[in-house]
Design a protein around this motif. Structure first.
Motif, PDB file in Angstrom:
ATOM      1  N   LEU A  21       0.846  -1.338  -0.001  1.00  0.00           N
ATOM      2  CA  LEU A  21       0.116  -0.060   0.077  1.00  0.00           C
ATOM      3  C   LEU A  21       0.809   1.338  -0.109  1.00  0.00           C
ATOM      4  CD1 LEU A  21      -3.007  -0.538   2.539  1.00  0.00           C
ATOM      5  CD2 LEU A  21      -3.215   0.104   0.280  1.00  0.00           C
ATOM      6  N   GLY A  22       0.294   2.183  -0.678  1.00  0.00           N
ATOM      7  CA  GLY A  22       0.877   3.695  -0.597  1.00  0.00           C
ATOM      8  C   GLY A  22       0.246   4.409   0.506  1.00  0.00           C
ATOM      9  N   PHE A  23       0.685   5.716   0.576  1.00  0.00           N
ATOM     10  CA  PHE A  23      -0.036   6.452   1.486  1.00  0.00           C
ATOM     11  C   PHE A  23      -1.670   6.526   1.256  1.00  0.00           C
ATOM     12  CE2 PHE A  23       4.454   7.664   2.919  1.00  0.00           C
ATOM     13  CZ  PHE A  23       4.160   7.675   4.219  1.00  0.00           C
ATOM     14  N   GLY A  24      -2.176   6.787   2.332  1.00  0.00           N
ATOM     15  CA  GLY A  24      -3.692   7.352   2.150  1.00  0.00           C
ATOM     16  C   GLY A  24      -3.482   8.739   1.875  1.00  0.00           C
ATOM     17  N   ARG A  25      -4.870   9.657   2.356  1.00  0.00           N
ATOM     18  CA  ARG A  25      -4.607  11.193   2.441  1.00  0.00           C
ATOM     19  C   ARG A  25      -3.496  11.649   3.168  1.00  0.00           C
ATOM     20  NH1 ARG A  25      -9.611  12.132   4.060  1.00  0.00           N
ATOM     21  NH2 ARG A  25     -10.570  12.150   2.009  1.00  0.00           N
ATOM     22  N   TRP A  26      -2.730  12.302   2.665  1.00  0.00           N
ATOM     23  CA  TRP A  26      -1.382  12.712   3.170  1.00  0.00           C
ATOM     24  C   TRP A  26      -1.424  14.361   3.040  1.00  0.00           C
ATOM     25  CZ3 TRP A  26       2.842  15.671   1.834  1.00  0.00           C
ATOM     26  CH2 TRP A  26       3.961  15.452   2.594  1.00  0.00           C
ATOM     27  N   PHE A  27      -1.236  15.104   4.234  1.00  0.00           N
ATOM     28  CA  PHE A  27      -1.346  16.492   4.029  1.00  0.00           C
ATOM     29  C   PHE A  27      -0.261  17.089   4.883  1.00  0.00           C
ATOM     30  CE2 PHE A  27      -3.651  16.178   7.975  1.00  0.00           C
ATOM     31  CZ  PHE A  27      -3.151  16.983   8.870  1.00  0.00           C
ATOM     32  N   ASN A  28       0.542  18.269   4.368  1.00  0.00           N
ATOM     33  CA  ASN A  28       1.478  18.712   4.842  1.00  0.00           C
ATOM     34  C   ASN A  28       1.495  20.575   4.759  1.00  0.00           C
ATOM     35  OD1 ASN A  28       4.463  20.155   4.335  1.00  0.00           O
ATOM     36  ND2 ASN A  28       4.794  18.350   5.590  1.00  0.00           N
ATOM     37  N   VAL A  29       1.612  21.057   6.073  1.00  0.00           N
ATOM     38  CA  VAL A  29       1.404  22.449   5.970  1.00  0.00           C
ATOM     39  C   VAL A  29       3.001  23.035   6.294  1.00  0.00           C
ATOM     40  CG1 VAL A  29       0.447  24.499   7.223  1.00  0.00           C
ATOM     41  CG2 VAL A  29      -0.869  22.532   6.745  1.00  0.00           C
ATOM     42  N   ARG A  30       3.328  23.829   5.578  1.00  0.00           N
ATOM     43  CA  ARG A  30       4.621  24.524   5.713  1.00  0.00           C
ATOM     44  C   ARG A  30       4.704  26.016   5.770  1.00  0.00           C
ATOM     45  NH1 ARG A  30      10.143  23.318   3.345  1.00  0.00           N
ATOM     46  NH2 ARG A  30       9.376  21.266   2.877  1.00  0.00           N
TER      47      ARG A  30
END
Length: 549
Positions: free
Chosen positions: A535-544
């Motif tokens: 499996l790859g990542f599910g919903r992935w978020f990043n705030v910079r």
């Protein structure tokens, strides 16, 4: 003047990042120094998402299990990475140097006990380049690159702290001298010499669970020499011809396998194998014709060949055999057409045919007594025919749309495999990218569609001559090693606001797999127990959040 960029980022899966960069320039020089720290905990899913029979994960060893205390992957596929890089330029000299240190959770046939298996990686790299225009018709380039790689895997097979060893290291150097000679407006000739060295190559493995007890492989220096040249000639104002070739030679080298005695006193058992290329030189040609029909339409006819020399690690499987691996090669034919319909619309289309031969793969060889040996061989032969169409549209100065589609049909040309769908080769790929900019604001959406992919044919249904056996109707997965990976669509979002409060402050939001799809990648011969795929990542978020001053 020195500019500083400082940024911090974070999101789900416990992903965190710290980044800092210093940039400066002066009369005749410029430089950049940056470093970063990054970590995430990897995906957290039950083992049942990977395997039909997930009970093996927590079952005791005497029942054929892995003896784990968890039925989830939490923390077992983590990433922890540190980087440091310097680049600079002074007049005609440019340089780039860096260090990368990382830890990545991995799978070595099984998920590890305790904190799991951990791949440790330490690399130092660098390059220097000198460019000099010695005459209006002649430019010279000299380059030097080096890499030092060290890998080791901390493994807890079945029990915490019951570590085994898998260590490898190597140093590589490359020197290139090139010239660009332009005797007239119609003619340009690029030529060069390269030499590439691999030294201090070593792999040490101590995996009693899989029959390796203190086994070490080492190699003599691997030296590759090559010469290349390419000629570009304007036959007419509308037709340009491009042709060239590369000659490559790899010197013979010997690898040694040492199996150390269990008592630690007796001398190791040594075995040697000398690789000598079947060709004195590999000849790698390329040809192209570019026809500019008018200032809005261009037609290109392309032919190229590329080769891949057998890696040092693939030669380890040759110890004890009388075989010699050949260079794998791919030949590509392509007809490409591009039309600039207007200042805001362009369309490109192409049809292509690829022929791959002597692909190096690991296969199972069965002797007369039924014993199975895994070794590398030139067992692959594939063809691919396909087409691609793309369109770029700029409806306004603020909006850009880029859409591309590829359809391809690949065939395994080995005898007996012609009617078996080729593994790991999707037929349809679709991409789109939309970017909207408005003053200090950027908004982007991108998507990727990948059609179904099949797994490899199971060694259980391959005979002693490496031909496929028709499996019984009751065979799992139709004779393959696992389920096919369903098609998937990955949608990503990127939003950035610049110069917040009229300062160098910016804020960036990135979301990958916005629809939170389960994206599967087909299982391979190295992890057949994951019959549902990985499996790859599910919903992935990043705030910079960053500040430049």
């Amino acid at each position: 003047m020195v500019a500083v960029l400082f940024a911090v980022a974070g999101g789900n899966f416990e992903n965190k990042e710290l980044f800092i960069q210093f940039k400066g320039q002066g009369e005749g020089f410029s430089y950049s120094l940056h470093g970063s720290l990054y970590k995430d905990d990897g995906i957290d899913v039950p083992f049942s998402d990977f395997m039909t029979d997930a009970s093996i994960a927590t079952a005791p060893i005497d029942e054929g299990g892995w003896n784990l205390t968890t039925d989830h992957t939490a923390g077992l596929l983590r990433t922890n990475r540190k980087t440091l890089n310097f680049s600079g330029q002074f007049k005609d000299i440019s340089a780039n140097f860096g260090l990368v240190s990382s830890e990545k959770g991995t799978v070595e046939s099984t998920f590890g006990a305790g904190d799991g298996h951990s791949l440790q990686y330490l690399s130092a790299y660098g390059s220097m380049r000198y460019d000099k225009q010695v005459h209006s018709m002649l430019g010279l380039t000299a380059k030097f690159d080096f890499t030092s790689d060290n890998h080791w895997i901390d493994d807890d097979f079945f029990y915490s702290n019951a570590a085994t060893n898998n260590i490898s290291r190597m140093n590589a150097y490359e020197v290139e001298l090139a010239s660009n000679f332009t005797p007239s407006e119609k003619l340009s000739i690029l030529s060069g010499l390269t030499t590439h060295y691999i030294e201090d190559f070593m792999i040490f493995v101590d995996y009693p669970q899989f029959g390796y007890n203190d086994t070490e492989w080492t190699s003599e220096d691997v030296q590759t020499f090559s010469f290349y040249t390419q000629l570009s000639y304007s036959l007419t104002p509308k037709i340009q011809l491009i042709g060239g070739f590369r000659l490559e030679h790899i010197k013979p080298y010997t690898i040694t396998q040492a199996i150390n005695a269990i008592d630690g006193i007796s001398p190791p058992v040594l075995s040697n194998y000398t690789f000598e290329s079947t060709n004195s030189f590999d000849f790698v040609p390329r040809l192209a014709m570019v026809y500019e029909i008018n200032n809005k339409n261009v037609l290109k006819l392309l032919y190229g060949k590329a080769i891949k020399e057998p890696s040092v690690t693939s030669q380890f499987d040759m110890i004890g055999t009388n075989k010699t691996l050949k260079s794998a090669d791919i030949q590509t034919y392509e007809l490409f057409y591009q039309s600039f319909v207007s200042s805001n619309v362009s369309i490109s289309t192409s049809v292509f045919y690829n022929y791959l031969n002597n692909l190096i793969s690991r296969i199972n060889v069965i002797d007369g007594d039924g014993n199975i040996t895994i070794l590398s061989d030139n067992a692959g032969k594939n063809t691919t025919i396909g087409g691609e169409i793309g369109i770029k549209i700029k409806p306004s100065t603020n909006l850009l749309l880029d859409i591309k589609g590829i359809y391809q049909k690949s065939t395994d040309e080995r005898e007996g495999y012609e009617n078996i769908e080729l593994a790991y080769s999707p037929n349809l790929l679709l991409y789109f990218n939309a970017v909207y900019t408005q003053k200090k604001f950027d908004f982007g959406v991108s998507g990727r569609f990948v059609s179904e992919m099949f797994t490899a044919w199971s060694p259980e249904y391959i005979d002693a001559n490496q031909k496929p056996i028709t499996p019984p109707s009751t065979a799992a997965y139709g004779g393959r090693i696992g389920e096919s990976s369903p098609s998937h669509f990955n949608l990503s979002l990127n939003i950035r606001a610049n110069e917040l409060f009229n300062t160098g402050l910016y804020l960036n939001l990135n979301v990958s797999n916005l629809l939170d799809q389960k994206i599967y990648y087909p299982t391979t011969l190295s992890n057949p127990q994951f019959d549902k795929g990985t499996l790859g990542f599910g919903r992935w978020f990043n705030v910079r959040l960053g500040l430049q001053f």
